[in-house]
Write a protein that holds these residues in place. Structure first.
Motif, mmCIF file in Angstrom:
data_model
loop_
_atom_site.group_PDB
_atom_site.id
_atom_site.type_symbol
_atom_site.label_atom_id
_atom_site.label_comp_id
_atom_site.label_asym_id
_atom_site.label_seq_id
_atom_site.Cartn_x
_atom_site.Cartn_y
_atom_site.Cartn_z
ATOM 1 N N TRP A 54 0.833 -1.204 0.000
ATOM 2 C CA TRP A 54 0.000 0.000 0.000
ATOM 3 C C TRP A 54 0.867 1.253 0.000
ATOM 4 C CZ3 TRP A 54 -1.529 3.291 4.411
ATOM 5 C CH2 TRP A 54 -2.595 4.150 4.114
ATOM 6 N N THR A 55 1.952 1.213 0.776
ATOM 7 C CA THR A 55 2.883 2.343 0.796
ATOM 8 C C THR A 55 3.572 2.504 -0.555
ATOM 9 O OG1 THR A 55 3.277 2.010 3.164
ATOM 10 C CG2 THR A 55 4.905 3.314 1.949
ATOM 11 N N GLU A 56 3.952 1.384 -1.175
ATOM 12 C CA GLU A 56 4.580 1.431 -2.490
ATOM 13 C C GLU A 56 3.663 2.092 -3.520
ATOM 14 O OE1 GLU A 56 5.753 -2.435 -3.793
ATOM 15 O OE2 GLU A 56 6.885 -2.879 -1.961
ATOM 16 N N HIS A 57 2.351 1.869 -3.359
ATOM 17 C CA HIS A 57 1.368 2.436 -4.291
ATOM 18 C C HIS A 57 0.859 3.797 -3.824
ATOM 19 C CE1 HIS A 57 1.042 -0.935 -7.065
ATOM 20 N NE2 HIS A 57 1.066 -1.752 -6.030
ATOM 21 N N LEU A 58 1.598 4.412 -2.904
ATOM 22 C CA LEU A 58 1.312 5.773 -2.434
ATOM 23 C C LEU A 58 -0.085 5.904 -1.844
ATOM 24 C CD1 LEU A 58 2.920 7.762 -5.414
ATOM 25 C CD2 LEU A 58 3.974 7.042 -3.261
ATOM 26 N N GLY A 59 -0.531 4.847 -1.190
ATOM 27 C CA GLY A 59 -1.785 4.926 -0.460
ATOM 28 C C GLY A 59 -3.041 4.763 -1.293
ATOM 29 N N ARG A 60 -2.928 4.355 -2.540
ATOM 30 C CA ARG A 60 -4.152 4.152 -3.335
ATOM 31 C C ARG A 60 -4.860 2.882 -2.871
ATOM 32 N NH1 ARG A 60 -4.241 -0.086 -6.563
ATOM 33 N NH2 ARG A 60 -2.416 -0.798 -7.763
ATOM 34 N N ARG A 61 -6.120 2.765 -3.230
ATOM 35 C CA ARG A 61 -6.897 1.593 -2.830
ATOM 36 C C ARG A 61 -6.291 0.310 -3.399
ATOM 37 N NH1 ARG A 61 -12.534 0.652 -5.597
ATOM 38 N NH2 ARG A 61 -11.161 -0.469 -7.032
ATOM 39 N N LEU A 62 -6.266 -0.727 -2.566
ATOM 40 C CA LEU A 62 -5.788 -2.030 -3.008
ATOM 41 C C LEU A 62 -6.985 -2.947 -3.254
ATOM 42 C CD1 LEU A 62 -2.768 -2.720 -0.600
ATOM 43 C CD2 LEU A 62 -2.711 -1.760 -2.913
ATOM 44 N N ASP A 63 -6.987 -3.605 -4.396
ATOM 45 C CA ASP A 63 -8.015 -4.600 -4.706
ATOM 46 C C ASP A 63 -7.504 -5.966 -4.252
ATOM 47 O OD1 ASP A 63 -9.898 -2.859 -6.093
ATOM 48 O OD2 ASP A 63 -8.345 -2.705 -7.637
ATOM 49 N N ILE A 64 -8.229 -6.604 -3.330
ATOM 50 C CA ILE A 64 -7.778 -7.843 -2.710
ATOM 51 C C ILE A 64 -8.794 -8.949 -2.964
ATOM 52 C CG2 ILE A 64 -7.187 -8.968 -0.528
ATOM 53 C CD1 ILE A 64 -6.267 -6.289 0.543
ATOM 54 N N LEU A 65 -8.287 -10.099 -3.393
ATOM 55 C CA LEU A 65 -9.103 -11.301 -3.576
ATOM 56 C C LEU A 65 -8.818 -12.262 -2.429
ATOM 57 C CD1 LEU A 65 -10.947 -13.187 -5.307
ATOM 58 C CD2 LEU A 65 -8.830 -13.996 -6.401
ATOM 59 N N ILE A 66 -9.872 -12.736 -1.768
ATOM 60 C CA ILE A 66 -9.738 -13.760 -0.741
ATOM 61 C C ILE A 66 -10.314 -15.042 -1.310
ATOM 62 C CG2 ILE A 66 -10.228 -14.432 1.636
ATOM 63 C CD1 ILE A 66 -10.741 -11.504 2.259
ATOM 64 N N ALA A 67 -9.453 -15.973 -1.679
ATOM 65 C CA ALA A 67 -9.871 -17.239 -2.263
ATOM 66 C C ALA A 67 -9.887 -18.294 -1.168
ATOM 67 C CB ALA A 67 -8.927 -17.645 -3.391
ATOM 68 N N GLY A 68 -11.095 -18.663 -0.738
ATOM 69 C CA GLY A 68 -11.251 -19.528 0.425
ATOM 70 C C GLY A 68 -11.825 -18.731 1.578
ATOM 71 N N CYS A 69 -12.726 -17.798 1.251
ATOM 72 C CA CYS A 69 -13.245 -16.866 2.251
ATOM 73 C C CYS A 69 -14.212 -17.527 3.226
ATOM 74 C CB CYS A 69 -13.913 -15.677 1.572
ATOM 75 S SG CYS A 69 -15.320 -16.127 0.508
ATOM 76 N N GLY A 70 -14.627 -18.769 2.951
ATOM 77 C CA GLY A 70 -15.589 -19.424 3.822
ATOM 78 C C GLY A 70 -15.061 -19.815 5.183
ATOM 79 N N ASP A 112 -15.266 -18.849 -3.013
ATOM 80 C CA ASP A 112 -15.101 -20.144 -2.363
ATOM 81 C C ASP A 112 -16.005 -21.137 -3.064
ATOM 82 O OD1 ASP A 112 -14.355 -22.170 -0.563
ATOM 83 O OD2 ASP A 112 -14.293 -20.754 1.108
ATOM 84 N N GLU A 113 -15.780 -22.412 -2.750
ATOM 85 C CA GLU A 113 -16.666 -23.442 -3.275
ATOM 86 C C GLU A 113 -18.029 -23.348 -2.599
ATOM 87 O OE1 GLU A 113 -14.403 -27.173 -4.909
ATOM 88 O OE2 GLU A 113 -14.267 -27.115 -2.730
ATOM 89 N N ASP A 114 -19.063 -23.754 -3.330
ATOM 90 C CA ASP A 114 -20.420 -23.701 -2.787
ATOM 91 C C ASP A 114 -20.689 -24.978 -2.012
ATOM 92 O OD1 ASP A 114 -22.962 -22.994 -2.176
ATOM 93 O OD2 ASP A 114 -23.776 -23.179 -4.203
#
Length: 243
Positions: free
Chosen positions: A23-39, A57-59
């Motif tokens: 986040w610091t490297e990107h000068l504080g811009r919003r980060l888009d994050i994927l959580i794969a296995g969020c269940g 996640d799987e259903d």
């Protein structure tokens, strides 16, 4: 490839630290994050970091309620992860908590997630290692046995029992080989112990069973850890293999 940092156990919340650095490297811009296995409900502490979280996640009945009860996700998908709506280069971070060991076609699913990661992005993986005593029990016990034992061995707040597939990529050697073939850079590699049955009401019995299996295999299936945590970076280099 940069030198890999090895530790016997995760020191603090390494994922949170690495995301904050990005986040610091990107000068504080919003980060888009994927959580794969969020269940499973795993979260990363990211106070004051602007993010947009997408969960997939799987259903499965075991994870469906957990996914829908999460209030931190901006978007979510349940179903076959090979068909998840992942556009190329749309995420700065892909967090994969305890997913690879429980899905079929794990390399294909991982390929799709890496493809969705922007160059320079972070792939954060936490998984159960099939090449340990605990992982061996988890993958070899029949499904009916795991369902029978789960209420007695797992902590009350644990989600499961989830499928135990454990393809070859669900191991330290398998994942290192995968990253080598895909041109991904492993920056950090940690080991830890976090198996549900090792945190439940009969943890001493589980530890004794794991130690017995380790002795029977002359240490080939260790008890020193059951979890692997890796910090992986997708290179910026245009000549690297980008999938």
């Amino acid at each position: 490839m940069s030198e890999v940092r090895w530790w016997p156990a995760t020191q603090g919340d390494v994922f949170s630290l690495r995301i904050r650095e990005l986040w610091t490297e990107h000068l504080g811009r919003r980060l888009d994050i994927l959580i794969a296995g969020c269940g499973r409900g795993d979260t990363i502490e990211l106070d004051r970091v602007e993010t947009r979280l997408t969960g997939i996640d799987e259903d499965l009945p075991e994870v469906r309620d957990a996914v829908h009860s999460r209030t931190d996700l901006d978007a979510r998908f349940l179903g076959d992860l090979r068909d998840a709506p992942l556009l190329p280069r749309t995420f700065d971070v892909v967090h994969v908590p305890f997913l690879l060991e429980r899905v079929h076609h794990a390399e294909l699913v991982l390929d799709r997630m890496v493809n969705a990661l922007r160059p320079g992005g972070l792939l954060l993986i936490r998984m159960r290692d099939r090449d340990t005593a605990y992982g061996c029990y988890d993958r070899l016990l029949p499904g009916w046995t795991r369902r029978l034992l789960w209420p007695h061995l797992a902590p009350e707040d644990a989600v499961g029992p989830l499928p135990a597939v454990y393809e070859q990529v669900a191991s330290r050697e398998g994942l290192h080989s995968y990253c080598l073939m895909r041109g991904l850079m492993i920056a950090e590699d940690y080991s830890a112990t976090s198996g549900s049955a090792l945190r439940g009401p009969h943890a001493p019995l589980t530890r004794a069973a794991c130690q017995a299996l380790s002795k029977l295999t002359a240490g080939r299936l260790p008890t020193t850890h059951d979890e692997i945590t890796l910090v992986i970076r997708k290179p910026q280099n245009h000549f690297a293999r980008l999938i």
